[in-house]
Design a protein around this motif. Structure first.
Motif, PDB file in Angstrom:
ATOM      1  N   LEU A 273       0.823  -1.207   0.000  1.00  0.00           N
ATOM      2  CA  LEU A 273       0.000   0.000   0.000  1.00  0.00           C
ATOM      3  C   LEU A 273       0.860   1.261   0.000  1.00  0.00           C
ATOM      4  O   LEU A 273       0.616   2.206  -0.759  1.00  0.00           O
ATOM      5  CB  LEU A 273      -0.926  -0.010   1.216  1.00  0.00           C
ATOM      6  CG  LEU A 273      -1.861   1.185   1.409  1.00  0.00           C
ATOM      7  CD1 LEU A 273      -2.843   1.294   0.256  1.00  0.00           C
ATOM      8  CD2 LEU A 273      -2.621   1.051   2.732  1.00  0.00           C
ATOM      9  N   SER A 314      -5.799   0.943  -4.374  1.00  0.00           N
ATOM     10  CA  SER A 314      -4.383   1.309  -4.433  1.00  0.00           C
ATOM     11  C   SER A 314      -3.660   0.513  -5.505  1.00  0.00           C
ATOM     12  O   SER A 314      -2.872   1.058  -6.289  1.00  0.00           O
ATOM     13  CB  SER A 314      -3.729   1.072  -3.067  1.00  0.00           C
ATOM     14  OG  SER A 314      -2.335   1.256  -3.135  1.00  0.00           O
ATOM     15  N   PHE A 318      -2.577   2.950  -8.057  1.00  0.00           N
ATOM     16  CA  PHE A 318      -1.219   3.271  -7.608  1.00  0.00           C
ATOM     17  C   PHE A 318      -0.403   1.988  -7.526  1.00  0.00           C
ATOM     18  O   PHE A 318      -0.069   1.524  -6.433  1.00  0.00           O
ATOM     19  CB  PHE A 318      -1.230   3.965  -6.242  1.00  0.00           C
ATOM     20  CG  PHE A 318      -2.194   5.114  -6.147  1.00  0.00           C
ATOM     21  CD1 PHE A 318      -1.963   6.290  -6.844  1.00  0.00           C
ATOM     22  CD2 PHE A 318      -3.337   5.027  -5.361  1.00  0.00           C
ATOM     23  CE1 PHE A 318      -2.852   7.354  -6.755  1.00  0.00           C
ATOM     24  CE2 PHE A 318      -4.222   6.082  -5.259  1.00  0.00           C
ATOM     25  CZ  PHE A 318      -3.976   7.249  -5.972  1.00  0.00           C
ATOM     26  N   ILE A 322       1.579   4.283  -2.654  1.00  0.00           N
ATOM     27  CA  ILE A 322       1.346   5.718  -2.470  1.00  0.00           C
ATOM     28  C   ILE A 322       2.631   6.518  -2.661  1.00  0.00           C
ATOM     29  O   ILE A 322       2.660   7.514  -3.392  1.00  0.00           O
ATOM     30  CB  ILE A 322       0.769   5.996  -1.069  1.00  0.00           C
ATOM     31  CG1 ILE A 322      -0.523   5.197  -0.835  1.00  0.00           C
ATOM     32  CG2 ILE A 322       0.527   7.489  -0.885  1.00  0.00           C
ATOM     33  CD1 ILE A 322      -1.639   5.536  -1.789  1.00  0.00           C
TER      34      ILE A 322
END
Length: 333
Positions: A273, A314, A318, A322
């Motif tokens: 994450l 995520s 992404f 992050i």
């Protein structure tokens, strides 16, 4: 010549991917200031010291795992074993051997770290999915040992009967209340992060990255890849065990849940994450994970669904985490 070729391969890879841990940054200094001042500003944003301590504990554990996962390329779903061993080690030391918190932390860290050191050569004999399966099996071994050895571990009920005590220095006593314990956790977090930073910026760390990027090339160069992977595994285990010991002190309690593969999965989620290939990625992931869990669990019993949704979004939007996304945006601008 061989070492020069390994270093060249690693540093070329690092430079091309810009993993974000080669040089200390202004952001790291600002983070340090914010963490030092956290007890002063947390109440104004609805926070409290214990949740800040838990963020740092999970961040330290995820950063330890990430040395193996993000920088060496080994996916472990069993690192809760060393987290739990560190936790039980601290609890047993405080309950039966000493009232010294530093000694208990040292004992728990050694217990989990040495277990990782002994088991590392077995685990790293395989790569990929087979490596992950071995780590799961090791984790479950310790989990069921904690359940069955009830006379020592308390079984399903967990280990109780210990608590953290003040640390005495000549002319000064460090009381471990909510604020005092936070600063103990912060000190341990800083030491663990500094260790990982030094390792990753050394030739040893460059070799870890080279293993992640091109294991076959290193093998052809005659580099003992399994030996280096085992070293990464062992260092990772020591750091995760330290985090587990701190977690036992935070709760004054530990249970087989600290050894469960569910926790191992949580650490992997935290690292992914936040960004596996960024040094501070696991810290960001831990902050998101712990804060969302703390809030969502007060709203719904299905708080894991919220964590799962955030993780899915995520990964979709992404893929580098992050911090990977932020770093890429910063380079474009």
């Amino acid at each position: 010549m061989k070492n020069e070729m390994v270093s060249k391969l690693a540093t070329t890879t690092i430079a091309s991917q810009s993993s974000g841990w080669r040089k200390p940054s202004l952001g790291a200094s600002l983070l340090g200031v914010l963490l030092l001042a956290a007890p002063a500003w947390l109440p104004y944003v609805g926070g409290y010291n214990d949740i800040a301590s838990r963020v740092l504990i999970y961040a330290l554990a995820a950063m330890g795992l990430n040395l193996l996962l993000g920088f060496t390329g080994g996916l472990s779903f069993g690192h809760a074993a060393y987290f739990g061993l560190g936790s039980y080690g601290v609890g047993l030391m405080l309950k039966y051997a000493t009232h010294s918190v530093p000694m208990a932390l040292l004992g728990g860290t050694l217990l989990g770290g040495l277990a990782a050191t002994v088991l590392a050569p077995i685990a790293v004999r395989r790569r990929g999915i087979y490596f992950a399966m071995i780590t799961i099996a090791i984790g479950q071994l310790f989990y069921f040992l904690a359940i069955r050895w009830q006379s020592v571990t308390g079984g399903y009920d967990g280990l109780t009967g210990f608590s953290r005590h003040a640390i005495h220095f000549p002319g000064w006593t460090w009381t471990l209340g909510s604020t005092g314990f936070y600063y103990l956790v912060l000190l341990c977090f800083a030491l663990g992060a500094a260790l990982l930073w030094v390792v990753l910026n050394s030739p040893l760390g460059h070799t870890f990255v080279a293993i992640r990027e091109n294991q076959k090339r290193l093998t052809f160069l005659g580099v003992p890849v399994q030996r280096y992977a085992a070293v990464s595994f062992a260092i990772s285990g020591f750091v995760v065990a330290l985090a587990g010991g701190l977690n036992a002190l935070l709760d004054n309690f530990t249970s087989p849940n600290s050894l469960n593969n569910t926790l191992s999965g949580d650490l992997v989620v935290i690292a992914v994450l936040g960004g596996m290939r960024n040094f501070w990625g696991p810290f960001v992931g831990a902050a998101i994970f712990v804060l969302v869990r703390d809030y969502a669990s007060t709203v719904t019993d299905n708080w894991m669904s919220v964590i799962g949704l955030i993780f899915i979004l995520s990964v979709l939007f992404f893929p580098l985490g992050i911090m990977g996304f932020v770093q890429r945006k910063g380079k474009r601008s």
